[in-house]
Design an enzyme around this catalytic site. Structure first.
Site, PDB file in Angstrom:
ATOM      1  CE  LYS A  13      49.743  40.862  39.508  1.00  0.00           C
ATOM      2  NZ  LYS A  13      48.551  41.701  39.176  1.00  0.00           N
ATOM      3  NE  ARG A  88      47.599  40.734  45.723  1.00  0.00           N
ATOM      4  CZ  ARG A  88      47.518  40.062  44.586  1.00  0.00           C
ATOM      5  NH1 ARG A  88      48.410  39.166  44.265  1.00  0.00           N
ATOM      6  NH2 ARG A  88      46.534  40.303  43.772  1.00  0.00           N
ATOM      7  NE  ARG A 127      41.683  37.537  34.395  1.00  0.00           N
ATOM      8  CZ  ARG A 127      42.431  38.053  35.360  1.00  0.00           C
ATOM      9  NH1 ARG A 127      43.741  38.117  35.227  1.00  0.00           N
ATOM     10  NH2 ARG A 127      41.869  38.509  36.447  1.00  0.00           N
ATOM     11  NE  ARG A 161      41.311  35.454  38.838  1.00  0.00           N
ATOM     12  CZ  ARG A 161      42.363  36.250  38.983  1.00  0.00           C
ATOM     13  NH1 ARG A 161      43.405  36.116  38.170  1.00  0.00           N
ATOM     14  NH2 ARG A 161      42.389  37.168  39.925  1.00  0.00           N
ATOM     15  NE  ARG A 172      40.944  41.065  41.556  1.00  0.00           N
ATOM     16  CZ  ARG A 172      40.735  40.559  40.338  1.00  0.00           C
ATOM     17  NH1 ARG A 172      39.498  40.314  39.931  1.00  0.00           N
ATOM     18  NH2 ARG A 172      41.759  40.305  39.556  1.00  0.00           N
TER      19      ARG A 172
HETATM   20  P1  AP5 Z   1      46.624  39.215  33.283  1.00  0.00           P
HETATM   21  O1  AP5 Z   1      47.963  38.961  32.703  1.00  0.00           O
HETATM   22  O2  AP5 Z   1      45.752  38.065  33.601  1.00  0.00           O
HETATM   23  O3  AP5 Z   1      46.744  40.238  34.516  1.00  0.00           O
HETATM   24  P2  AP5 Z   1      47.264  40.027  36.006  1.00  0.00           P
HETATM   25  O4  AP5 Z   1      48.128  41.199  36.320  1.00  0.00           O
HETATM   26  O5  AP5 Z   1      47.846  38.660  36.166  1.00  0.00           O
HETATM   27  O6  AP5 Z   1      45.899  40.208  36.766  1.00  0.00           O
HETATM   28  P3  AP5 Z   1      45.224  39.368  37.946  1.00  0.00           P
HETATM   29  O7  AP5 Z   1      43.780  39.711  37.924  1.00  0.00           O
HETATM   30  O8  AP5 Z   1      45.607  37.926  37.867  1.00  0.00           O
HETATM   31  O9  AP5 Z   1      45.908  40.039  39.167  1.00  0.00           O
HETATM   32  P4  AP5 Z   1      45.462  39.974  40.622  1.00  0.00           P
HETATM   33  O10 AP5 Z   1      46.658  40.534  41.267  1.00  0.00           O
HETATM   34  O11 AP5 Z   1      44.181  40.658  40.912  1.00  0.00           O
HETATM   35  O12 AP5 Z   1      45.100  38.435  40.862  1.00  0.00           O
HETATM   36  P5  AP5 Z   1      45.845  37.248  41.620  1.00  0.00           P
HETATM   37  O13 AP5 Z   1      45.486  36.003  40.939  1.00  0.00           O
HETATM   38  O14 AP5 Z   1      47.282  37.596  41.812  1.00  0.00           O
HETATM   39  O15 AP5 Z   1      45.856  40.191  32.241  1.00  0.00           O
HETATM   40  C1  AP5 Z   1      44.499  40.564  32.467  1.00  0.00           C
HETATM   41  C2  AP5 Z   1      43.724  40.520  31.137  1.00  0.00           C
HETATM   42  O16 AP5 Z   1      44.204  41.581  30.293  1.00  0.00           O
HETATM   43  C3  AP5 Z   1      43.917  39.236  30.340  1.00  0.00           C
HETATM   44  O17 AP5 Z   1      42.705  38.898  29.705  1.00  0.00           O
HETATM   45  C4  AP5 Z   1      45.004  39.568  29.315  1.00  0.00           C
HETATM   46  O18 AP5 Z   1      44.845  38.822  28.114  1.00  0.00           O
HETATM   47  C5  AP5 Z   1      44.790  41.060  29.080  1.00  0.00           C
HETATM   48  N1  AP5 Z   1      46.055  41.799  28.900  1.00  0.00           N
HETATM   49  C6  AP5 Z   1      47.249  41.567  29.515  1.00  0.00           C
HETATM   50  N2  AP5 Z   1      48.164  42.478  29.117  1.00  0.00           N
HETATM   51  C7  AP5 Z   1      47.532  43.318  28.249  1.00  0.00           C
HETATM   52  C8  AP5 Z   1      47.942  44.481  27.502  1.00  0.00           C
HETATM   53  N3  AP5 Z   1      49.215  44.943  27.574  1.00  0.00           N
HETATM   54  N4  AP5 Z   1      47.026  45.080  26.726  1.00  0.00           N
HETATM   55  C9  AP5 Z   1      45.741  44.608  26.643  1.00  0.00           C
HETATM   56  N5  AP5 Z   1      45.290  43.526  27.318  1.00  0.00           N
HETATM   57  C10 AP5 Z   1      46.174  42.883  28.114  1.00  0.00           C
HETATM   58  O19 AP5 Z   1      45.155  37.304  43.052  1.00  0.00           O
HETATM   59  C11 AP5 Z   1      43.803  36.956  43.220  1.00  0.00           C
HETATM   60  C12 AP5 Z   1      43.408  37.016  44.690  1.00  0.00           C
HETATM   61  O20 AP5 Z   1      44.189  36.051  45.431  1.00  0.00           O
HETATM   62  C13 AP5 Z   1      43.675  38.349  45.416  1.00  0.00           C
HETATM   63  O21 AP5 Z   1      42.603  39.266  45.236  1.00  0.00           O
HETATM   64  C14 AP5 Z   1      43.833  37.882  46.862  1.00  0.00           C
HETATM   65  O22 AP5 Z   1      42.587  37.617  47.441  1.00  0.00           O
HETATM   66  C15 AP5 Z   1      44.567  36.564  46.704  1.00  0.00           C
HETATM   67  N6  AP5 Z   1      46.037  36.715  46.736  1.00  0.00           N
HETATM   68  C16 AP5 Z   1      46.909  36.379  45.735  1.00  0.00           C
HETATM   69  N7  AP5 Z   1      48.184  36.637  46.101  1.00  0.00           N
HETATM   70  C17 AP5 Z   1      48.122  37.163  47.348  1.00  0.00           C
HETATM   71  C18 AP5 Z   1      49.102  37.652  48.264  1.00  0.00           C
HETATM   72  N8  AP5 Z   1      50.424  37.663  47.933  1.00  0.00           N
HETATM   73  N9  AP5 Z   1      48.691  38.124  49.467  1.00  0.00           N
HETATM   74  C19 AP5 Z   1      47.369  38.117  49.807  1.00  0.00           C
HETATM   75  N10 AP5 Z   1      46.376  37.673  48.988  1.00  0.00           N
HETATM   76  C20 AP5 Z   1      46.762  37.202  47.771  1.00  0.00           C
HETATM   77 MG    MG Z   2      47.289  36.968  37.289  1.00  0.00          MG
END
Ligand code: AP5
Ligand code: MG
Ligand code: ZN
Length: 219
Positions: A13, A88, A127, A161, A172
């Site tokens: 994402k 979410r 990552r 992270r 997660r």
């Molecule tokens: P990346 O693009 O970083 O993936 P992402 O989908 O952004 O993954 P996240 O880990 O950021 O998602 P998340 O939903 O767990 O975390 P968030 O910060 O939202 O890609 C991942 C890796 O793969 C990278 O190294 C990239 O280079 C590589 N890659 C990408 N695409 C690729 C491909 N096609 N092929 C190969 N490699 C690839 O949330 C974190 C925490 O915050 C949650 O756990 C929760 O506690 C809290 N939180 C956030 N939002 C909310 C909400 N709305 N409600 C409640 N809690 C929330």
């Molecule tokens: Mg992300």
């Protein structure tokens, strides 16, 4: 255009949201990034979120809804935004609809990035991110052109992270399947849900997102 990127942790994402920002002039609204900034600043909100994030659990709905409601009011969101990591839960999706309706705004597309769970752990554990500009990298899938130097800003410091470890990834993923996946039918029922193959390489996913957004725009 106002778009939601939806998918499990590590689906890509953030990677694709940054590309949409660069190419379409939209702003990325990542609740994960906003919450990490709150944690770093030591605010009350950050203190409430910290333990839950480190355990891989969702933070309370009202907390993230409040953050998004404030952010979406900023002038830069008028040209269009990409929601990354929000909504979410069904409650968050309903709150988003209500706040957009109040501003006479709407959603154009919800893009689901489909990836199988096995691939996600590898993506997340490998990552790292530039401390200077926030550009995301991966040990195997997206190394900087020159080792140890950010392609974008030339920075040499990188961060990882706290929640990017194998145990936390399990929680997660569980949170995604139990609490987030139920919003897929919510958007499918409204005719907004589009799918891309998140297992493809990064450039191919970008092409697929472009293609489904063209179709959506053509109506
Ligand atoms: P990346 O693009 O970083 O993936 P992402 O989908 O952004 O993954 P996240 O880990 O950021 O998602 P998340 O939903 O767990 O975390 P968030 O910060 O939202 O890609 C991942 C890796 O793969 C990278 O190294 C990239 O280079 C590589 N890659 C990408 N695409 C690729 C491909 N096609 N092929 C190969 N490699 C690839 O949330 C974190 C925490 O915050 C949650 O756990 C929760 O506690 C809290 N939180 C956030 N939002 C909310 C909400 N709305 N409600 C409640 N809690 C929330
Ligand atoms: Mg992300
Ligand atoms: Zn950088």
């Amino acid at each position: 255009m106002n778009i939601i990127l939806l998918g499990p942790p590590g689906a890509g994402k953030g990677t694709q949201a940054k590309r949409l920002e660069d190419r379409r002039g939209l702003v990325q609204l990542s609740t994960g990034d906003m919450l990490r900034a709150e944690v770093k600043s030591g605010s009350d909100l950050g203190e409430r979120a910290r333990g839950l994030m480190e355990a891989g659990q969702l933070v309370p709905d009202e907390l993230v809804i409040g953050i998004i409601a404030n952010r979406i009011d900023a002038p830069d969101c008028k040209n269009g935004f990409i929601l990354d990591g929000f909504p979410r839960t069904v409650a968050q999706a309903e709150a988003l609809d209500a706040m957009l309706a109040q501003k006479a705004m709407g959603l154009d597309a919800v893009v689901e990035m489909k990836v199988n769970d096995a691939a996600l752990t590898e993506r997340i554990v490998g990552r790292f991110t530039c401390a200077g500009c926030g550009e995301g990298y991966h040990e195997t899938f997206k190394r900087p052109v020159k080792d140890g130097v950010c392609d974008k800003c030339g920075g040499t410091e990188f961060t990882r992270r706290k929640d990017d470890n194998e145990e936390t990834v399990k929680s997660r993923l569980q949170a995604y399947h139990e609490q987030t996946a139920p919003i897929l039918p919510y958007y499918a029922d409204r005719g907004l849900l589009l799918e891309v193959d998140g297992m493809a390489d990064i450039d191919e996913v970008t092409r697929q997102i472009d293609a489904v957004l063209e179709d959506a725009a053509a109506g």
